[in-house]
Design a protein around this motif. Structure first.
Motif, PDB file in Angstrom:
ATOM      1  N   GLY A   1      23.111  -0.182  -1.092  1.00 59.20           N
ATOM      2  CA  GLY A   1      21.894  -0.745  -0.532  1.00 59.20           C
ATOM      3  C   GLY A   1      21.887  -0.761   0.982  1.00 59.20           C
ATOM      4  O   GLY A   1      20.842  -0.578   1.612  1.00 59.20           O
ATOM      5  N   GLY A   2      23.061  -0.963   1.588  1.00 60.55           N
ATOM      6  CA  GLY A   2      23.138  -0.980   3.047  1.00 60.55           C
ATOM      7  C   GLY A   2      22.719   0.336   3.670  1.00 60.55           C
ATOM      8  O   GLY A   2      22.169   0.357   4.783  1.00 60.55           O
ATOM      9  N   PHE A   3      22.975   1.432   2.978  1.00 56.20           N
ATOM     10  CA  PHE A   3      22.553   2.741   3.492  1.00 56.20           C
ATOM     11  C   PHE A   3      21.036   2.792   3.616  1.00 56.20           C
ATOM     12  O   PHE A   3      20.514   3.290   4.617  1.00 56.20           O
ATOM     13  N   PHE A   4      20.334   2.277   2.626  1.00 54.22           N
ATOM     14  CA  PHE A   4      18.867   2.327   2.659  1.00 54.22           C
ATOM     15  C   PHE A   4      18.297   1.392   3.722  1.00 54.22           C
ATOM     16  O   PHE A   4      17.302   1.714   4.367  1.00 54.22           O
ATOM     17  N   VAL A   5      18.933   0.235   3.906  1.00 54.03           N
ATOM     18  CA  VAL A   5      18.492  -0.648   4.988  1.00 54.03           C
ATOM     19  C   VAL A   5      18.636   0.063   6.335  1.00 54.03           C
ATOM     20  O   VAL A   5      17.737   0.009   7.184  1.00 54.03           O
ATOM     21  N   PHE A   6      19.778   0.729   6.528  1.00 54.35           N
ATOM     22  CA  PHE A   6      19.998   1.473   7.770  1.00 54.35           C
ATOM     23  C   PHE A   6      18.974   2.596   7.916  1.00 54.35           C
ATOM     24  O   PHE A   6      18.439   2.825   9.000  1.00 54.35           O
ATOM     25  N   PHE A   7      18.686   3.290   6.818  1.00 53.11           N
ATOM     26  CA  PHE A   7      17.699   4.370   6.849  1.00 53.11           C
ATOM     27  C   PHE A   7      16.315   3.829   7.208  1.00 53.11           C
ATOM     28  O   PHE A   7      15.613   4.395   8.051  1.00 53.11           O
ATOM     29  N   PHE A   8      15.908   2.714   6.582  1.00 52.58           N
ATOM     30  CA  PHE A   8      14.630   2.098   6.921  1.00 52.58           C
ATOM     31  C   PHE A   8      14.567   1.767   8.413  1.00 52.58           C
ATOM     32  O   PHE A   8      13.558   2.003   9.084  1.00 52.58           O
ATOM     33  N   PHE A   9      15.661   1.202   8.921  1.00 51.87           N
ATOM     34  CA  PHE A   9      15.693   0.764  10.317  1.00 51.87           C
ATOM     35  C   PHE A   9      15.586   1.952  11.273  1.00 51.87           C
ATOM     36  O   PHE A   9      14.839   1.900  12.257  1.00 51.87           O
ATOM     37  N   VAL A  10      16.308   3.022  10.989  1.00 50.79           N
ATOM     38  CA  VAL A  10      16.264   4.203  11.851  1.00 50.79           C
ATOM     39  C   VAL A  10      14.857   4.798  11.887  1.00 50.79           C
ATOM     40  O   VAL A  10      14.330   5.146  12.951  1.00 50.79           O
ATOM     41  N   VAL A  11      14.227   4.908  10.728  1.00 48.17           N
ATOM     42  CA  VAL A  11      12.869   5.453  10.667  1.00 48.17           C
ATOM     43  C   VAL A  11      11.904   4.563  11.425  1.00 48.17           C
ATOM     44  O   VAL A  11      11.053   5.047  12.186  1.00 48.17           O
ATOM     45  N   ALA A  12      12.013   3.243  11.251  1.00 49.64           N
ATOM     46  CA  ALA A  12      11.099   2.312  11.913  1.00 49.64           C
ATOM     47  C   ALA A  12      11.249   2.358  13.430  1.00 49.64           C
ATOM     48  O   ALA A  12      10.257   2.373  14.163  1.00 49.64           O
TER      49      ALA A  12
ATOM     50  N   LEU B   1       8.981   1.726   4.689  1.00 47.14           N
ATOM     51  CA  LEU B   1       8.642   2.791   5.641  1.00 47.14           C
ATOM     52  C   LEU B   1       7.157   2.800   5.979  1.00 47.14           C
ATOM     53  O   LEU B   1       6.772   3.288   7.048  1.00 47.14           O
ATOM     54  N   ALA B   2       6.325   2.278   5.090  1.00 48.11           N
ATOM     55  CA  ALA B   2       4.876   2.424   5.240  1.00 48.11           C
ATOM     56  C   ALA B   2       4.314   1.827   6.530  1.00 48.11           C
ATOM     57  O   ALA B   2       3.544   2.502   7.223  1.00 48.11           O
ATOM     58  N   PRO B   3       4.639   0.561   6.910  1.00 53.56           N
ATOM     59  CA  PRO B   3       4.037   0.027   8.145  1.00 53.56           C
ATOM     60  C   PRO B   3       4.325   0.877   9.369  1.00 53.56           C
ATOM     61  O   PRO B   3       3.429   1.140  10.186  1.00 53.56           O
ATOM     62  N   SER B   4       5.567   1.324   9.508  1.00 53.41           N
ATOM     63  CA  SER B   4       5.941   2.112  10.688  1.00 53.41           C
ATOM     64  C   SER B   4       5.276   3.482  10.681  1.00 53.41           C
ATOM     65  O   SER B   4       4.795   3.949  11.721  1.00 53.41           O
ATOM     66  N   LEU B   5       5.234   4.135   9.521  1.00 54.66           N
ATOM     67  CA  LEU B   5       4.617   5.455   9.451  1.00 54.66           C
ATOM     68  C   LEU B   5       3.108   5.372   9.617  1.00 54.66           C
ATOM     69  O   LEU B   5       2.494   6.241  10.256  1.00 54.66           O
ATOM     70  N   LEU B   6       2.495   4.327   9.070  1.00 54.27           N
ATOM     71  CA  LEU B   6       1.068   4.112   9.306  1.00 54.27           C
ATOM     72  C   LEU B   6       0.805   3.832  10.780  1.00 54.27           C
ATOM     73  O   LEU B   6      -0.177   4.308  11.356  1.00 54.27           O
ATOM     74  N   GLY B   7       1.689   3.056  11.398  1.00 54.86           N
ATOM     75  CA  GLY B   7       1.556   2.794  12.830  1.00 54.86           C
ATOM     76  C   GLY B   7       1.682   4.055  13.656  1.00 54.86           C
ATOM     77  O   GLY B   7       0.947   4.244  14.642  1.00 54.86           O
TER      78      GLY B   7
ATOM     79  N   GLY C   1       0.818  -1.209   0.000  1.00 50.86           N
ATOM     80  CA  GLY C   1       0.000   0.000   0.000  1.00 50.86           C
ATOM     81  C   GLY C   1       0.847   1.253   0.000  1.00 50.86           C
ATOM     82  O   GLY C   1       0.499   2.262  -0.633  1.00 50.86           O
ATOM     83  N   GLY C   2       1.986   1.209   0.688  1.00 45.61           N
ATOM     84  CA  GLY C   2       2.902   2.344   0.680  1.00 45.61           C
ATOM     85  C   GLY C   2       3.478   2.601  -0.694  1.00 45.61           C
ATOM     86  O   GLY C   2       3.558   3.745  -1.151  1.00 45.61           O
ATOM     87  N   HIS C   3       3.899   1.518  -1.382  1.00 45.51           N
ATOM     88  CA  HIS C   3       4.368   1.667  -2.760  1.00 45.51           C
ATOM     89  C   HIS C   3       3.292   2.296  -3.640  1.00 45.51           C
ATOM     90  O   HIS C   3       3.557   3.215  -4.428  1.00 45.51           O
TER      91      HIS C   3
ATOM     92  N   PHE D   1       1.259  -3.642  16.656  1.00 42.71           N
ATOM     93  CA  PHE D   1       1.712  -4.604  15.655  1.00 42.71           C
ATOM     94  C   PHE D   1       2.361  -3.893  14.471  1.00 42.71           C
ATOM     95  O   PHE D   1       3.404  -4.336  13.965  1.00 42.71           O
ATOM     96  N   LEU D   2       1.775  -2.792  14.013  1.00 38.54           N
ATOM     97  CA  LEU D   2       2.380  -2.038  12.920  1.00 38.54           C
ATOM     98  C   LEU D   2       3.735  -1.459  13.323  1.00 38.54           C
ATOM     99  O   LEU D   2       4.700  -1.503  12.547  1.00 38.54           O
ATOM    100  N   LEU D   3       3.803  -0.912  14.524  1.00 37.72           N
ATOM    101  CA  LEU D   3       5.049  -0.282  14.964  1.00 37.72           C
ATOM    102  C   LEU D   3       6.173  -1.305  15.131  1.00 37.72           C
ATOM    103  O   LEU D   3       7.313  -1.068  14.700  1.00 37.72           O
ATOM    104  N   LEU D   4       5.863  -2.434  15.771  1.00 38.32           N
ATOM    105  CA  LEU D   4       6.882  -3.465  15.986  1.00 38.32           C
ATOM    106  C   LEU D   4       7.089  -4.303  14.727  1.00 38.32           C
ATOM    107  O   LEU D   4       8.217  -4.674  14.394  1.00 38.32           O
ATOM    108  N   GLY D   5       5.990  -4.588  14.024  1.00 42.47           N
ATOM    109  CA  GLY D   5       6.089  -5.385  12.811  1.00 42.47           C
ATOM    110  C   GLY D   5       6.761  -4.664  11.666  1.00 42.47           C
ATOM    111  O   GLY D   5       7.191  -5.297  10.701  1.00 42.47           O
ATOM    112  N   GLY D   6       6.859  -3.337  11.749  1.00 46.53           N
ATOM    113  CA  GLY D   6       7.580  -2.587  10.732  1.00 46.53           C
ATOM    114  C   GLY D   6       9.088  -2.740  10.848  1.00 46.53           C
ATOM    115  O   GLY D   6       9.825  -2.474   9.885  1.00 46.53           O
TER     116      GLY D   6
END
Length: 232
Positions: A207-218, A96-102, A50-52, A170-175
């Protein structure tokens, strides 16, 4: 319409602290243990795809459809320029979508807008159903939407509140967990076409930068969401 709007925006009383704590514990068990996570991970995939889809519409890419698969994977099909900011933002939005929706849902629960939250989730599922292009995806969305509709129609307010808090946690942790799983797969070279690796090909960043970015945001979303829902 006035009565419907009043129903949607009505404010429920603050929950007892134990409701928030138990909801967090239930969500932690679901996300933390293998069996419940495998059964529920498809819900995170719905938010991911849904985020995509939402970002594709925002960036004016042509959205062709969404597919949800029984292995809890999914794909969002878009058309447009294969490079550029629109493609980058669309690829970035999934994890990013699950965490931001959460986080948004946590804000609504903190405001006591439980009814508005549940109806918004139902509307989100209906919109995704219109974009689904495979049978399994349609079935999982119909089942999820049916459960949400039954919650609206038949569950008392206290039950709706408890389920809403479990869903938000669930959204916050599952993200967070899919991002960790993504990095594990990348280390084993099993995710060459992941969102992070697509972003690496679209930009000058690894790619590792984006994984780290996703993780920090989540993680940030989870911490701030927990702060919002803290009844104390």
């Amino acid at each position: 319409m006035d009565k419907l709007w009043a129903h949607l925006i009505k404010v429920q009383p603050d929950p007892h602290p134990w409701v928030v704590a138990v909801a967090a514990l239930v969500a932690l068990v679901i996300v933390g243990f293998r069996m419940p996570w495998q059964l529920s991970r498809g819900l995170i995939t719905i938010a991911h795809e849904g985020g995509h889809a939402l970002m594709a519409l925002v960036t004016r890419r042509k959205l062709e459809g969404i597919r949800l698969h029984s292995d809890t994977s999914g794909v969002t099909l878009t058309r447009g320029r294969p490079t550029g900011p629109g493609m980058v933002l669309t690829a970035m939005a999934g994890y990013l979508a699950p965490s931001l929706l959460g986080l948004a849902a946590a804000w609504l629960t903190e405001q006591g807008r439980i009814t508005l939250l549940i109806w918004t989730v139902l509307l989100f599922l209906v919109c995704m159903l219109l974009l689904i292009r495979n049978l399994y995806g349609a079935l999982i969305l119909l089942a999820t939407g049916g459960a949400v509709f039954a919650l609206i129609m038949y569950a008392p307010a206290a039950v709706q509140q408890g389920v809403a808090f479990v869903a938000v946690w669930f959204l916050l942790l599952g993200g967070i967990r899919p991002i960790i799983e993504l990095q594990q797969k990348r280390r084993r070279r099993q995710a060459r076409d992941s969102d992070a690796d697509q972003l690496a090909r679209l930009t000058i960043l690894p790619g590792g930068f984006f994984v780290f970015f996703f993780f920090v945001v989540a993680v940030t979303a989870a911490v701030f969401g927990a702060y919002l829902m803290n009844p104390l």
